[in-house]
Design a protein around this motif. Sequence first.
Motif, PDB file in Angstrom:
ATOM      1  N   ASN A  84       0.833  -1.212   0.000  1.00  0.00           N
ATOM      2  CA  ASN A  84       0.000   0.000   0.000  1.00  0.00           C
ATOM      3  C   ASN A  84       0.863   1.256   0.000  1.00  0.00           C
ATOM      4  O   ASN A  84       0.697   2.127   0.840  1.00  0.00           O
ATOM      5  N   GLY A  87       2.371   3.554   2.805  1.00  0.00           N
ATOM      6  CA  GLY A  87       1.473   3.382   3.954  1.00  0.00           C
ATOM      7  C   GLY A  87       1.445   4.685   4.734  1.00  0.00           C
ATOM      8  O   GLY A  87       2.456   5.384   4.827  1.00  0.00           O
ATOM      9  N   THR A  88       0.296   5.005   5.250  1.00  0.00           N
ATOM     10  CA  THR A  88       0.142   6.267   5.975  1.00  0.00           C
ATOM     11  C   THR A  88      -0.011   5.997   7.463  1.00  0.00           C
ATOM     12  O   THR A  88      -0.940   5.295   7.870  1.00  0.00           O
ATOM     13  N   VAL A  89       0.888   6.554   8.257  1.00  0.00           N
ATOM     14  CA  VAL A  89       0.715   6.516   9.715  1.00  0.00           C
ATOM     15  C   VAL A  89       0.251   7.908  10.127  1.00  0.00           C
ATOM     16  O   VAL A  89       0.959   8.900   9.931  1.00  0.00           O
ATOM     17  N   ASP A  90      -0.970   7.961  10.654  1.00  0.00           N
ATOM     18  CA  ASP A  90      -1.567   9.243  11.039  1.00  0.00           C
ATOM     19  C   ASP A  90      -0.976   9.727  12.365  1.00  0.00           C
ATOM     20  O   ASP A  90      -0.579   8.926  13.216  1.00  0.00           O
ATOM     21  N   TYR A  93      -2.509   8.157  15.454  1.00  0.00           N
ATOM     22  CA  TYR A  93      -2.476   6.695  15.591  1.00  0.00           C
ATOM     23  C   TYR A  93      -1.512   6.305  16.701  1.00  0.00           C
ATOM     24  O   TYR A  93      -0.354   6.737  16.692  1.00  0.00           O
ATOM     25  N   VAL A  97       2.912   0.224  14.584  1.00  0.00           N
ATOM     26  CA  VAL A  97       3.112   0.406  13.136  1.00  0.00           C
ATOM     27  C   VAL A  97       3.394  -0.968  12.518  1.00  0.00           C
ATOM     28  O   VAL A  97       4.219  -1.733  13.034  1.00  0.00           O
ATOM     29  N   HIS A  98       2.677  -1.270  11.449  1.00  0.00           N
ATOM     30  CA  HIS A  98       2.890  -2.511  10.712  1.00  0.00           C
ATOM     31  C   HIS A  98       3.337  -2.182   9.282  1.00  0.00           C
ATOM     32  O   HIS A  98       2.982  -1.140   8.732  1.00  0.00           O
TER      33      HIS A  98
END
Length: 151
Positions: A84, A87-90, A93, A97-98
């Motif tokens: 993806n 990947g987006t880490v907000d 959050y 984290v994966h």
Amino acid sequence: MSSPVTVKVRRVRTHSEPLPLPRYETALAAGMDLRADIDGELTLGPLERAAVPTGLALALPPGYEAQVRPRSGLALKHGLTVLNPPGTVDADYRGEVHVLLVNLSNEPFILRRGERIAQMVVAPVTQAVLEEVAVLEATERGEGGFGSTGR
Ligand SMILES: O=c1ccn([C@H]2C[C@H](O)[C@@H](COP(=O)(O)OP(=O)(O)OP(=O)(O)O)O2)c(=O)[nH]1
């Protein structure tokens, strides 16, 4: 380069041999490598995917995101990439984290604890306010896209 921002990081589990925290490997590197915080090994067969834990939870400052991106060496040599990207880490959050890894090669890939599987780029983000209108300003491009300017 803008001045560094502080990102709080928490290890989500204890382990007798903790993994090193991500770091910039060279002076001007854009990303810090993320490691697989798995016990033992994980085999990803051809076209298999997995959410691989990193062992880390973050508190990014408001106005920032962390992007999870592939490592080019793994992609080129083993067909292993991020499903993806990015990947987006907000910033809000607080979970672990994966890395969503996928094996696009024809060979199984054996992932070992501590292996560097992806890189994380911390970047500023802007939130937009959507303003609904009936007509948009005309432009030279208009509705042309998807190759409208040629190959
Ligand atoms: O590669 C990724 C992508 C996301 N996340 C975490 C952090 C992010 O803040 C959260 C939600 O991600 P996203 O918004 O992409 O997922 P979603 O499918 O839209 O789920 P949600 O409804 O929880 O937002 O999952 C990761 O750990 N790794």
